[in-house]
Design an enzyme around this catalytic site. Sequence first.
Site, short mmCIF file in Angstrom:
data_model
loop_
_atom_site.label_atom_id
_atom_site.label_comp_id
_atom_site.label_asym_id
_atom_site.label_seq_id
_atom_site.Cartn_x
_atom_site.Cartn_y
_atom_site.Cartn_z
N TYR A 78 51.86 38.70 50.41
CA TYR A 78 51.42 37.32 50.63
C TYR A 78 51.41 36.54 49.31
CZ TYR A 78 48.57 33.27 51.65
OH TYR A 78 48.11 31.97 51.75
N ARG B 166 38.14 34.50 43.56
CA ARG B 166 37.11 33.46 43.37
C ARG B 166 36.69 32.84 44.69
NH1 ARG B 166 39.66 28.32 41.07
NH2 ARG B 166 40.23 28.27 43.28
N ARG C 3 40.26 32.94 57.38
CA ARG C 3 41.56 33.33 56.82
C ARG C 3 41.32 33.89 55.44
NH1 ARG C 3 46.38 31.95 58.79
NH2 ARG C 3 47.34 31.50 56.79
N PHE D 253 52.71 23.91 29.67
CA PHE D 253 52.63 23.79 31.12
C PHE D 253 52.36 25.15 31.77
CE2 PHE D 253 54.98 24.18 35.15
CZ PHE D 253 54.36 23.21 35.91
#
Length: 454
Positions: A144, A191, A201, A266
């Site tokens: 996932y 978290r 979920r 970034f």
Amino acid sequence: TPDDLAFCDEILGKVSRSFAAVIRQLPSSMLVDILIFYLVLRALDTIEDDTTSFASQDEKMKYLLNFHKTALVDPTWTLEGVGLGDEKRLLEEFPKCQRVYAALGTQSKRVIADITQRMATGMAEFVDKDLGQGTRDISEYNRYCHFVAGLVGEGLSRLFAASGLEKPSMASELHLSDQMGMFLQKVNIIRDYLEDYVDGRAWWPQTVWKKYSLTGDLGYFANPATTQVQTKALHCLNELVTDALELGPDCLAYMSKLQCEEVFRFCAIPQVMAISTLDKCYGNLDVFTGVVKIRKGLSCKLILKTNSLEQVHETFYNFATSIARKARKQKSQGFVDPNYDRTIKACEAICELTIDAASAAAASRRKSTLALPIALGTTVFASYMTWCYGGTGSSGSSGPPFRLGALPAEESQKVLRGIMLVCGAVFYLNSPFASSAPKTLKSANELEPKLKKV
């Protein structure tokens, strides 16, 4: 059109303030491409997250699997009544995003469409699953995370390479790109335990948490009122933190391959935020009763220290050391953690890669600690002497002309001013304003002229 781009910029700030801030690090030559990449995936994610608006799971899967062929191709495609707030508006006004997407370069469009299709396929795989008790095992958990975040890492690497600001080889760094994204996703999942459990979920793998839940329910940890529940909750939490921490070396390896300053920042900002969040979560029962967040002051400090690989190494070292220190403290207090050895090993793997940068930073701080007071004190003394004795001891002087040994007064004043200049330079060079790591990165402005010559 400018209006379409303005909408994309505005809606990004609404659906993700954190990413809207981080994307400003990028050079203008690739900013729009990555802005659209994010909004396309955010629209896809909004469809996946909506559990009430579709008539059936099959209908939702159809929207997911066709998204790259409809939303990215049809300039009139919209989706009404899906999602909430600004995410809902993003889907309803998606033609504005599509028009900006259509104006991108061929390579960028190919990357965005490919990642969108593969992510949608992965999301569809989980639509029919009952995730009220989390994913089945570590393998499914990793799968996932790969679909929703690892693929984002791959897409970004390919866009970096397509821009020419990073080496073409970055497009082939599939494993490291995947690990970068998975690290961020796993930190978020750890978290957000309570929020995800309440929403029905959840993603914590059952093969991990069922070892510790005495009721066989993921919600067992949500009310850590007794010592027994607290102990089991921390065992489970620390195992998942350690699992995420083990991705750290690959994240560092990925960042070491970047050459553009703006791209590096970034990428580095979310990574240092993630490892600081892991440190905050480790051994922290607050994870089970609310959302754990790092302080804004610390966030600002971390952002300011992402200008070089050395600074990022120091940050990773500090937080890995902090986690190891917490683990050892728990052990010394009699807390028996079955994951202790694995946690220490994960921390040591990061520290081994980053200790040189951390040691250099510590040595620089010690140097500053010694040099600054001496330089400042000498400067103040020299200034005082100059004020007392004036230029040559004539008009305005309160005493005889100042002399160094047998030197005339005028020469003595020159020496005194020289001392002030040297001390001022020492003061500046040892201040935070002048501290910088070895420059191994190049700015986009330095790299872009080379691109035009190729």
